[in-house]
Scaffold this motif. Structure first.
Motif: not given
Length: 1337
Positions: A652-653, A657-658, A710-723
């Motif tokens: 579902y990447m 991302s969207a 990308s995996t980095y972008m999806v991770f960064s979106l989720a990670f920064l939002f969590l932060m």
């Protein structure tokens, strides 16, 4: 055991004595009085006390029924009248023995009723506590009180209350049975000893068969029912009985409700043949009992304190009056809503819950109708929207979030108010007394009546809202939506008219409105969508526009959502139209959700974008449902037939991302927070971080740009939002500050967010109907099980490392360590890019400690190439990379520009690394180990071009808000910043201003501001100057943010700002005339606009306070300042009263009532400002430290002829401040808000113990005795009137001391009201006060 043996021995000696007396005295023609005197003498000779419980038991045993004769009854009468027996004890014994045999012994039952009528309220003074306990125990055993009422009856007062109530219930039950009426199981919920009554009924039936031929007995039996109702009416009409029954009503409501159900049953059968002759008595009895359930304590209105507590409700001014002075007692609504717009805060408590509690609290404290309450709510929400009509640009929530409060949060809060049963019976102050013919004893009827009252209040408020044309004018962006809502009403009326006339309008008949719609139309639609009102409102006069046009539109002109629901494919044009226009129904959202998960590959991404478009930001009528499905998209199910070894989330990447790109925008993230979804969103983001942070990117990946999936972008979106939700960027010193919903120290942990989310899921099944759309219930379908951070080992490892980075400096790594190798690869990438691009300065060189000690670089990972590693591995190594780069820059091995470029390359490579960069640099700034560097424009960017103007504009903003303090200027140029701070600000100003980068700016901005605040160096003006040079459109936002930084550590600035808030809202006091100036206004406190271009009009002081109060370092200072201002302004109102009227204390004087109302407004403003700044922590400190200290140290002022009134109003305002502050945090209903947890009883109890200690003489006060008396009396009166549930949590001994002190001040009614609400523990004391006439009649 010994006392039981002694009692048995006394009974065994008394039984033959009584039998002999009964046999011999009639023979000697001695009167019953002589019998009683003889027995009294013999009892005293035996060592027994009078009245004797043993003698009573023996006499009643003889009377029932071996010696049931007139002489024995006469003897009993004489024994009661001369004090040989205790009346209530005898009546309890007779009740348990005679009522079951009333059919076979009708004469005994009749005589028993006569004794009830005579002796129920006849009490003999008892000197010894042992006698009281002995009688209480005997009454308890006779009527089984402890078993029935589920608490031990030790005190005589307890026995009195419960005995009277039990007798009344027994008599009503017997009347129902005698008249042939049987209640169902629901009606018998409060029946006393139901099984035993059934057994007695069988005995009565058999005995009735034996005696049915006795016509005399039959006549007595028929008249006994009438006499029973007469006795009941007489008993319940007694003033003492009313007081005793009210104790049951207040402290054992479930039992009292059972009695009300019995009365309702009798009322329902009042016209039946058996009850018709008794209808008048039944009506009187029902009135008496119902009066008990609605009777409140009536304080002495002739005393000054009683006059204050009975002050009329704060009434809303009519629309034709001037704006000044309007709605002052509702200012908490405006402050609560504007505070919710602070984009830097992500409260874990839903704004819906906070607003719901505020609605109930203000309605109770203002004694207002629901129409007044809801109208004030709508007007505050409209002012909130109008304040952002022409906002300055900046990274903060804008109009979408404010419209969310008006059209989603406020209606949902009202729905919670409608569904809150905990406040239905807490007080009858504002609901009114239900009509008697509507059977108010029925809980369901009461709930229905209260709900109807609230709904009618809402309808009336919406009708009255139409008079406020200026506030209803829609902002330009929602004009079309307002017109569409008006057109919907016009279309509904047109269709109804056509249907009535028999005209077929077809499927596509539409009514169009080009103008005439306003915000009220949107509010009404939001209320209809939540079933708060129905479509009959469309027919209100003037609601639907008069000028409309009707046409039969073709399918191509239909709404894009109609086209979508008809099955049209998701073409680009349709997708764009659906993104721009919000959905209007839940069915449309559900269809999008299923397409996003199970549709065609090319439609999944489009469906996700549509769902998270305007439907999420502006789909106000269904916004809570859109949020629900958006979060479900973040937790997608496992696809059918999925057999891959990797996580199904990877499939579902693109869709994820969207969703994340939309959810991380500033407005959407804030809307999620307003709906209280922070814990649930955090729980949904954790598995995304864990999965995508563990993936190795593909070898084809060259860079991680912002627009690609990308995996980095999806991770960064989720990670920064969590932060962001975790607020990780706060410096360590702020970990101890407390917020509104609880300790920020707890909120700053991921464990706390998960704990809160798990508790919501766990207790969601017990929510009331009004809360079934809460965040917990909406997410039950996502995951019903608890979630713990240990379930995500990679996230937990980084989390622990992050805390270690904050706590201490990095420890060195040995050569060959895996983390060291990763750090070496990242540094090779950074320096390789600098070398290839030619940007490396002459003094830049690769740090030797890295390049020489690491493993050889492979051909696949040449210098400058991207290391293909999981994101978690990179994040683990980033702190060591930063340490090496910062050290190299400090020792001139790396130029500042190259370091900035390298940091930007790192963020471009993995945006999530920004969180680690912020954490590391913030920690280093806080430690203060790095020397400052010159911001000279050569090595580092220079603020010189705008620094002077920024500081000048800061002074203008502060001066306009009434704050005049020196700004923290750097003094000389070039400006200086600590090296980590300079590196961080240099990095942040390289980010482009792009909508797709909001998730970056939303993290960098607050983090940079907090980092600057933790720095002792005057860095904020420098940072703001640099940003003002970069983003000219953010100029006003930057200046206001810079101005807010002044209040972080400057207590004098905070004091001036708070004074300005009070003055702008209440008016300034002129000593020469002792008058308050006019111009009271919420708009002067918070502003008509946030700020115009160039700060015209200037920024309001209340707005500055709300944006800075949570960052004040010494938050306790706020308490002290507010208490001082409340005291000062309340005294000023008294001075105004003295100036305009007689100084004599005449509570009926209108000017004094105005002064008291002004003192109330002062306290309301103080409580509102205090709670938004520190919430529970500041309220606790107010109860336990601030106010006790003020009372112990306040001096005795000199105010001339108004001294007494000044002292009284000062005490009243302080009491109001204290109680209202507690109510904002804990609520006034029986159900505590979740944010209050279980600390209310401890905090309130501590303050009450302090007052009791002063009354006992354990503490000496410095304040004026008049202030002290006014404070205590008003505090008790306000708590009794508005928050009676708190009293049950105070220790009984403390309540006794308080009541004793009040009685000493001739406040007996208040003392009684306090003890009445003290729970079962104080019932005994109240009963003894009532029955021994301690209070004046």
């Amino acid at each position: 055991m010994r006392s039981q043996l002694e009692k048995q021995m006394q009974r065994s000696e008394l039984e033959p004595l009584v039998a002999m007396t009964v046999k011999t005295c009639p023979v000697g023609n001695e009167t019953p009085l002589v019998w009683a005197m003889e027995l009294a003498k013999r009892v005293e000779e035996m060592g027994g006390g009078l009245p004797s419980t043993e003698l009573a038991e023996v006499v009643v045993a003889q009377l029932c029924f071996s010696n049931n004769n007139p002489s024995m009854w006469k003897f009993l009468h004489q024994a009661l009248s001369c004090g040989l027996l205790y009346p209530l004890h005898v009546l309890s014994l007779l009740t348990s023995r005679i009522i079951p045999h009333r059919q076979s012994q009708p004469e005994a039952y009749r005589l028993y009723l006569e004794l009830l009528s005579i002796y129920t309220f006849s009490f003999i003074p008892l000197g010894m506590d042992s006698s009281k306990k002995k009688i209480a125990k005997s009454i308890d055993v006779a009527l089984q009180l402890s078993e029935i009422y589920s608490f031990q009856v030790f005190e005589l007062g307890h026995a009195m209350v419960l005995c009277l109530f039990s007798i009344i219930v027994h008599l009503i039950d017997s009347t129902l049975d005698d008249l042939g009426l049987q209640m169902g199981s629901k009606g018998g919920a409060c029946e006393v000893n139901k099984s035993e009554d059934t057994q007695r009924m069988d005995i009565d039936f058999r005995e009735n068969q034996v005696h049915k031929t006795n016509e005399f007995h039959e006549l007595i039996r028929r008249t006994n029912s009438f006499m029973c109702l007469e006795v009941l009416t007489k008993l319940t009409d007694n003033k003492r009985a009313v007081g005793l029954l009210r104790l049951v009503h207040l402290n054992i409501p479930e039992k009292f409700n059972g009695l009300l159900r019995k009365m309702e049953f009798l009322e329902a059968h009042r016209l039946s043949p058996n009850l018709k002759p008794l209808s008048q008595l039944l009506s009187k009895l029902s009135t008496n009992i119902h009066r008990t359930s609605v009777l409140e304590c009536q304080l002495n209105k002739h005393q000054l304190i009683g006059a204050f507590l009975d002050n009329e409700s704060c009434k809303l001014a009519s629309p034709c009056h001037s704006v000044a002075g309007r709605f002052n007692c509702w200012v908490a609504f405006d402050i609560c809503m504007e505070d919710a717009m602070d984009g830097k805060q992500f409260p874990v408590t839903s704004a819906i819950d906070i607003l719901k509690e505020t609605i109930i609290t203000l309605q109770v404290f203002n004694g207002a109708s629901w129409q007044e309450t809801f109208l004030a709510l709508w007007l505050s929400a409209l002012r909130l929207v109008q304040r952002d009509r022409d906002p300055s640009e900046g990274p903060f929530p804008h109009l979408e979030a404010r419209l969310c409060v008006l059209l989603s949060i406020a209606p949902l809060a009202i729905a919670r108010v409608f569904g809150d049963n905990s406040t239905f019976y807490s007080s009858s102050l504002t609901e009114g007394t239900p009509p008697m013919h509507l059977n108010p004893g029925c809980e369901q009827s009461k709930s229905s009546l209260v709900l109807t009252s609230r709904r009618q209040g809402l309808i009336s408020s919406l009708q009255a809202l139409g008079h406020y044309h200026t506030l209803l004018c829609p902002p330009a962006s929602v004009v079309d939506a307002s017109n569409n809502a008006a057109a919907k009403a016009a279309s509904f009326i047109s269709r109804a008219k056509n249907v009535k006339d028999g005209i077929d309008v077809g499927d596509y008949s539409e009514v169009f409105v080009k103008e005439g719609g306003d915000l009220r139309h949107l509010i009404v639609e939001a209320c209809i969508a939540r079933n708060l009102i129905d479509t009959s409102v469309y027919f209100w006069p003037g609601y639907a526009p008069a000028s409309v046009s009707e046409s039969h539109s073709s399918p191509c002109q239909r709404s894009p959502w109609s086209t979508f629901m008809d099955g049209a494919p998701l073409t680009d044009n349709l997708v764009n139209a659906l993104i721009r226009n919000p959905a209007s129904s839940l069915a449309e959202i559900e269809k999008l959700y299923h397409i996003a998960l199970f549709g065609k590959e090319d439609e999944k991404l489009a469906a996700a974008k549509i769902l998270c478009g305007s439907s999420l930001s502006r789909g106000w009528n269904i916004q809570e449902h859109v949020i629900h499905f958006a979060l479900k998209l973040l937790c997608p199910p496992v696809p059918p037939n999925f057999t891959e070894s990797r996580s199904h989330l990877v499939e579902y990447m693109p869709m994820l991302s969207a969703v994340l790109h939309s959810a991380t925008t500033i407005d959407i993230a804030h809307i999620l927070s307003l709906h209280g979804m922070v814990p649930e969103v955090a729980a949904a983001l954790m598995p995304l971080c864990e999965v995508f942070g563990s993936l190795v990117p593909s070898s084809s990946l060259k860079t991680s740009t912002y627009n690609e999936t990308s995996t980095y972008m999806v991770f960064s979106l989720a990670f920064l939002f969590l932060m962001r939700l975790w607020k990780f960027y706060r410096p360590p010193v702020e970990h101890c500050i407390t917020g509104r919903g609880g300790a920020i120290g707890n909120e700053l942990t991921l464990e706390y967010l998960l704990l809160l989310r798990n508790s919501r899921i766990q207790f969601s099944s017990g929510d009331s109907q009004g809360e079934r759309m809460s965040s917990a219930n909406l997410l039950r379908s996502i995951s019903d099980g608890p979630i713990y951070i240990d379930s995500y080992p990679k996230l937990r490892a980084w989390y622990c490392q992050n805390r270690s980075c904050i706590a201490s400096t990095l420890s060195g790594l040995r050569s060959g360590n895996p983390i060291h190798q990763v750090a070496n690869k990242i540094l090779n990438m950074i320096y390789g890019r600098l070398t290839r691009s030619g940007t490396s300065s002459d003094n830049s060189s690769t740090p030797s400690c890295i390049t020489t000690s690491g493993p050889p670089v492979t051909s696949a990972e040449d210098a400058g190439q991207i290391p293909l590693l999981p994101a978690w591995v990179i994040l683990e190594a980033v702190p060591f990379v930063l340490d090496e780069i910062l050290t190299a820059c400090a020792y001139k091995r790396l130029s500042s520009r190259d370091m900035t470029t390298g940091l930007r390359d790192l963020v471009d490579f993995l945006p999530a690394s920004l969180a680690t960069i912020i954490t590391y640099f913030s920690a280093e700034v806080t430690r203060g180990l790095w020397k400052p560097v010159p911001m000279n424009g050569t090595d580092w960017p220079s603020p010189a071009a705008t620094l002077t103007s920024v500081e000048s504009e800061m002074k203008e903003v502060l001066a306009a808000a009434g704050v005049n303090v020196p700004t923290a200027s750097s003094g000389v140029l070039p400006a200086m910043l600590p090296l980590p701070m300079a590196a961080l600000v240099s990095l942040t100003i390289t980010f482009k201003l792009d909508k797709s980068l909001e998730y970056i700016h939303a993290v960098a901005g607050p983090a940079l501001e907090n980092c600057a605040a933790s720095c002792a160096w005057p860095s904020m003006p420098i940072i703001c100057s640099l940003w003002a040079q970069k983003v000219h459109s953010w100029h006003d936002f930057i200046i206001v943010s810079c101005s807010n930084s002044v209040f972080r550590q400057n207590g004098e600035a905070v004091s001036q700002l708070l004074r300005s808030c009070f003055t702008s809202f209440l008016g300034s006091f002129h000593p020469a005339t002792s008058l308050l100036s006019t111009g009271k206004s919420v708009n002067r406190l918070l502003g008509n606009f946030i700020s115009g271009r160039g700060f015209q009009p200037p920024v309001a002081p209340g707005f500055l306070y709300l944006r800075s109060c949570r960052t004040i370092r010494h938050i306790q200072h706020v308490n002290n300042v507010i208490v001082g201002l409340v005291a000062e302004f309340s005294r000023n109102s008294a001075m105004q009263w003295a100036r305009t009227g007689s100084p004599l204390l005449k509570s009926g004087q209108p000017s004094l009532a105005v002064a008291a109302s002004q003192a109330k407004e002062v306290a309301t403003l103080g409580a509102s400002l205090l709670c938004v700044a520190g919430g529970l922590r500041l309220v606790q400190e107010l109860y336990e430290e601030t106010l006790p200290t003020w009372l112990l140290s306040a001096g005795k002022g000199k105010w001339g002829e108004a001294r007494a009134v000044c002292q009284i109003l000062e005490g009243y305002a302080m009491a109001y401040l204290l109680v209202l502050s507690g109510a904002f945090v804990w609520g006034v209903g029986a159900k505590r808000p979740s944010r209050g947890l279980s600390r209310r009883s401890s905090i309130v109890g501590t303050h009450m113990d302090f007052i009791a200690g002063v009354l006992n003489g354990n503490l000496l006060l410095e304040c004026d005795p008049i202030t002290w008396k006014a404070y205590v009396s008003c505090l008790v009166g306000l708590t009794v009137s508005f928050a009676p549930i708190w009293i049950q949590e105070v220790k009984p001994e403390t309540l006794r001391i308080l009541a004793k002190g009040l009685r000493g001040w001739h406040e007996s009614e208040l003392a009684l009201a306090l003890l009445e609400r003290g729970g079962t523990a104080t019932m005994g004391l109240v009963a003894e006060m009532l029955l021994n006439s301690v209070l004046d009649n």
